[in-house]
Structure formats: C-alpha cells, structure tokens
Design a protein around this motif. Structure first.
Motif, mmCIF file in Angstrom:
data_model
loop_
_atom_site.group_PDB
_atom_site.id
_atom_site.type_symbol
_atom_site.label_atom_id
_atom_site.label_comp_id
_atom_site.label_asym_id
_atom_site.label_seq_id
_atom_site.Cartn_x
_atom_site.Cartn_y
_atom_site.Cartn_z
ATOM 1 N N LYS A 256 3.899 -13.527 11.964
ATOM 2 C CA LYS A 256 3.274 -12.202 11.945
ATOM 3 C C LYS A 256 2.910 -11.774 10.519
ATOM 4 N N LYS A 257 2.064 -10.755 10.429
ATOM 5 C CA LYS A 257 1.748 -10.137 9.149
ATOM 6 C C LYS A 257 3.048 -9.675 8.482
ATOM 7 N N GLY A 258 3.182 -9.975 7.192
ATOM 8 C CA GLY A 258 4.360 -9.550 6.440
ATOM 9 C C GLY A 258 5.552 -10.473 6.556
ATOM 10 N N GLU A 259 5.483 -11.471 7.443
ATOM 11 C CA GLU A 259 6.582 -12.429 7.585
ATOM 12 C C GLU A 259 6.592 -13.367 6.374
ATOM 13 N N HIS A 260 7.767 -13.830 5.985
ATOM 14 C CA HIS A 260 7.904 -14.613 4.760
ATOM 15 C C HIS A 260 7.908 -16.120 5.031
ATOM 16 N N VAL A 261 6.953 -16.806 4.391
ATOM 17 C CA VAL A 261 6.786 -18.247 4.547
ATOM 18 C C VAL A 261 7.031 -18.907 3.192
ATOM 19 N N ALA A 262 8.124 -19.648 3.063
ATOM 20 C CA ALA A 262 8.443 -20.327 1.804
ATOM 21 C C ALA A 262 7.723 -21.660 1.745
#
Length: 546
Positions: A55-61
């Motif tokens: 989703k928008k704003g979710e954190h992807v490292a």
C-alpha cells in the motif's frame, strides 16, 4: 522554480520529452533502455508492487549493489507510493536486524550476495521461519512486521519470491489502477527513508519526500549544466544519496543517460567512460584517486568528460586539479550537504572559477537559506568568521522516523537544520567547510559515528571500555583508531580484536589502529577528553605509517 512533482510524474514528463534518449546503460551486462522503455518498465513494476498487496506509505527495504532491479524499484515505488528504505550494502546481521525492526519494513528486496557476504544466509538466520513459511505471508518471530522477501534472481529459495514471480503480480493490476494510485500521491509525501548514523549510537531513518529529492536532483543537475546529451557514469552506491539523488535523480530530471557500474572498480569506471563516451563522472575522492593511479590509466580515453561531482568527504585540492587537467573534466563540481538535507546544501557551478571549485564547496542552492552561527550563542556571525552552518528550505527532511527527540535536536523551532559542521563564508558568498562539531568520521565517503562502533566493541567479553576517534589518512580521508581498556587479567591483541569484528560489523567500521591503555585523559568532572585522544591518535598513526 521548484517543480512540486512526484517521482512518477517527473519520470513520465522526461519520457515524454526524450522518449528515444537512452535512460540507462549497464555496460557489463549489455543492457540499454530508452526513457520510453524505462517509463514502461517502472509502470509494470509499480503494478507488481500493487498486485503484491503493498500500500501507499508501506515501507519496502532494498539491499543490494547498483543492480538494475534497484534502479527500477526506486522509480516504481515512487510511482505507486511505497516508501523505499535503503540498506547499506556492507551491513551484517545485527545492523540489518536493527534497520528492519526500526523502519517497520513489511517487505525486503535483496541481492543474493555482496563481496563474499551471503545476504540469503543472513536473512535466513534472522528469519528461520522462511524454510517453512508461505511466500508473501511470513510469520517471523524476530521480525514480526516483515511479510515479504523478494530476491533479485530467478533462483528458488524457501519463502522468498523470485524476481520473475514478483514481476508476474503486475498482471493482477490494471493501468487505470496504477493511474489512480499515482493521482493519490502528493509531492510532500515521504517516499524514501535513508539511514544515517548518529552521535547517540544507532542509525536514524531520514524521511525524505518527493519534493525533497526531485528538486534537489533537478538543481544538482542544473549546477552541472546537464542536458539530454550528457552521459553520466554512476559508480557510487545507490543506497547512499550520492547514488540515488546526485546520480539517478539528477540524470532523470534532465533526460541524461545513466551509465551504471554495479560495484566500483577503477578499471570498470575507466572502461565505461571510454566506451560509453561519458561526459560526466561521480565519485568520492578515493574513487578518483584510484582511477588516476590505476596502472593502466594512460591507455583509457577520458577526453569526453566535461563535468561530474566529487563529494562525500573533503576533496583534496591536488586531486581536483588532476581530475580537471588529466581526466579532462574541466567543469567538475563539488557538493556539500548531508542526508538530512536531501542531501545537497551548497555546490560549485560548472562555470565557477577553478580557484573556487578546488577550495570551497560553492554557494547555497537556489531556494535554500543558509546561515553561519556561533554554536554557543546561536547568533549569526560575520563573513570570514567560522561557525556552525545551518540550512532551511524545501530540502530539509520531514524528520527522523520514530525519533521525535532526535528530530528536535537537528531542526530547531524556526525550521533550521543544524549541520554540526564548521563553515566560513567569504566575501563573494562561497562557503568553506573547516571542521566538524560532531565526532563523525568520514572514511572514503562513508559517515561513521564513534558511538556505534564503540557500542559494538563493548560487547567483546575482554573489553572494559573503548573510545573511537578518527585520524587523517592519505587514501580514505580518515581511518578509525580505537583506544581500549581491557578488563583485569584479560589479554587481547589488535589483530584478535579485528578478527572478532569481521563478518559482524561493516568492514569500514573496523578500526585500523588499536591501542591498549589503562586509562583515558579526563576532565575534573569525569568526562573523557576526546580531543586529547584525537591528538594522541594522530601521533600514533604517524609513527605507524613511517
């Protein structure tokens, strides 16, 4: 004029203006893509992120060297609104665990390995549930927020999506769904978190918005006089602002071609500059030194070079002169800044007088306010007087992720970022950086804070106390020296301590010099006098160098 565009809007516009201009080239892989193709590729990958449930704003490292998948992910997340969390390629297990926990990353994209370190083995050690877990629905006790892992490979690993499996999720998302996602984004949204070490010990997550990095990239490129005719060689790492903003974002905002080196090697850079007829080259001073001193340097043709950026640590005047006169980059520039400022605050321009380009860090960027203050009184000082450099404007970070106290310490109530660096403003408005208030050590462009290294070394069972300082180094700018007090009856050699560090903390944080002592110089109030330790360290290093 500031652009106020999202990363996705900016790339769409560039692709519309320069559809058949090469966007990126991987010389070692024989991969070439135009801006039209790059825009389409990142649309598809953005749809894959959406299809995967991100989703928008979710954190992807993201954890790898400068692979094509990293580049595509940077712009694909920029299109669909996930926040890209950049991971230092040198990180070992403890550092990765801290970052994934602190950042609340739900997804990790990783390469298989880097310079002999198996990233797969590290993540399997942190999350043994991978061997029995379901892809996309991980239940990792040690990292409870981590739900998905994607490898930049089509090799199968338990619980991990292959890159091909990840890309296939694009089929579950329509173009209209992607357009709706892009319309819902705002230039002020956080789109990137970059981790930078802090004087209080552990790395802090710097939150940067579309506005921060798109505009900073635009202005950086303007100062280099970049156009769609330029070909920029990028050997600096993407996980650092130098790669993903001064490199990728500066190029894409100007329709320039990115010639990408996955891992820095001087010969690969020289070969790429020659074969791809690069007009611009980025690097920290040690990279340029390695290129100029390579035994085969003379056989390569670098005559197409015009500009570029030398930054990341203090730039030796003699090295700048050699890059200008020997390599042919007569319009090379110098930048100064920090991650908290997206990152560039000041920069020399391509047409500045050479004296200014080798002895200063230039003038503040447009739309950036700078002042130099007395760090004790907080009052602004006159030109010619050293003081702490402060900056304000669109480029200042949104704050440190989940660390309001550190944010308040860095940015005052009037919006000024306090850099901790000592600067002098000359009568023409150029700035010279003369030192640092903080204890930060810059080794080969990598920022290292002593406290983080000290905290790690404290864990050694033989160590009672440890203090780390920086000492000047001809190759890397600075090296680390550790002053160690051992526990009673304990015996330890410098090499044994270094061996205890290897594979557990990044190699650039392992002290080059180690001295065992029984006490430290102290103030009457019991504080360690680190400046005396630093003076002692310089003398010791000079003796060892002879």
């Amino acid at each position: 004029m500031l652009m106020h565009r999202t990363v996705g809007e900016m790339l769409h516009q560039t692709a519309k203006e320069f559809p058949e201009t090469e966007a990126y080239v991987y010389p070692e892989k024989g991969i070439r893509k135009t801006y039209r193709e790059f825009d389409q590729e990142t649309d598809e990958l953005a749809k894959a992120f959406i299809g995967l449930g991100i989703k928008k704003g979710e954190h992807v490292a993201i954890w790898s060297d400068n692979k094509r998948e990293w580049l595509l992910s940077q712009f694909a997340t920029g299109k669909m609104g996930a926040v890209l969390v950049t991971v230092n390629t040198n990180y070992q297990e403890a550092e990765l665990k801290y970052l994934l926990e602190q950042s609340d990353a739900s997804t990790l994209i990783l390469g298989e390995e880097f310079k002999g370190t198996s990233y797969i083995e590290i993540i399997q050690s942190l999350c043994p549930e991978l061997f029995t877990g379901t892809k996309g629905a991980l239940d990792c006790e040690g990292l409870p927020r981590l739900k998905r892992i994607i490898v930049m490979s089509d090799k199968e690993y338990p619980g991990i999506y292959t890159w091909q499996e990840f890309e296939a999720f694009a089929q579950t998302t329509t173009n209209d769904q992607l357009k709706d996602k892009m319309k819902a984004l705002h230039p002020d949204d956080v789109i990137n978190i970059q981790y930078t070490s802090g004087t209080t010990g552990f790395p802090k997550g710097v939150m940067l918005s579309h506005d921060n990095i798109v505009n900073n990239g635009q202005i950086i490129g303007d100062f280099m006089n970049l156009t769609s005719k330029d070909r920029l060689c990028i050997p600096v790492p993407f996980f650092h602002c130098f790669g993903c903003v001064l490199g990728n974002m500066a190029a894409v905002t100007h329709g320039s071609t990115m010639v990408i080196i996955e891992q820095f090697e001087p010969k690969k850079v020289l070969q790429a500059v020659q074969d791809e007829k690069c007009t611009a080259l980025h690097g920290v001073p040690t990279m340029f030194i390695s290129e100029l001193n390579h035994p085969d340097y003379a056989i390569y043709d670098t005559s197409t070079l015009r500009t570029g950026i030398m930054a990341g640590s203090p730039c030796p005047i003699e090295v700048m002169k050699k890059v200008i006169h020997d390599m042919g980059a007569g319009e090379i520039t110098i930048c100064y800044g920090q991650t908290e400022a997206s990152p560039v605050i000041t920069q020399t321009k391509w047409n500045d007088a050479i004296e200014k380009r080798v002895s200063t860090v230039g003038k503040p960027h447009p739309h950036v306010e700078v002042k130099i203050i007395n760090p004790v009184t907080q009052e602004e000082v006159l030109s010619g007087t050293p003081g702490e450099l402060c900056a304000r404007g669109y480029l200042i970070m949104k704050g440190y992720y989940k660390n309001e106290e550190a944010t308040r310490e860095a940015i005052d109530s009037d919006g000024w970022l306090h850099t901790g660096d000592i600067a002098v403003l000359d009568s023409e408005g150029y700035i010279e950086i003369t030192g640092r208030i903080k204890d930060m050590i810059i080794r080969g462009g990598e920022n290292i804070y002593p406290r983080e290294v000290e905290e790690f070394l404290y864990q050694h069972p033989a160590i009672q106390d440890v203090q780390v300082v920086g000492v000047p180094d001809a190759k890397y700018g600075e090296e680390l020296m550790a002053w160690v007090i051992l526990k009673d009856a304990e015996v330890l050699t410098p090499e044994e301590l270094r061996n205890a560090c290897r594979g557990k903390i990044s190699h650039h944080k392992i002290p080059k010099y180690i001295e065992f002592v029984s006490s430290y110089p102290m103030t009457a109030s019991g504080k360690i006098q680190k400046y005396i330790l630093r003076e002692m360290s310089i003398k010791k290093a000079e003796v060892e160098a002879k």
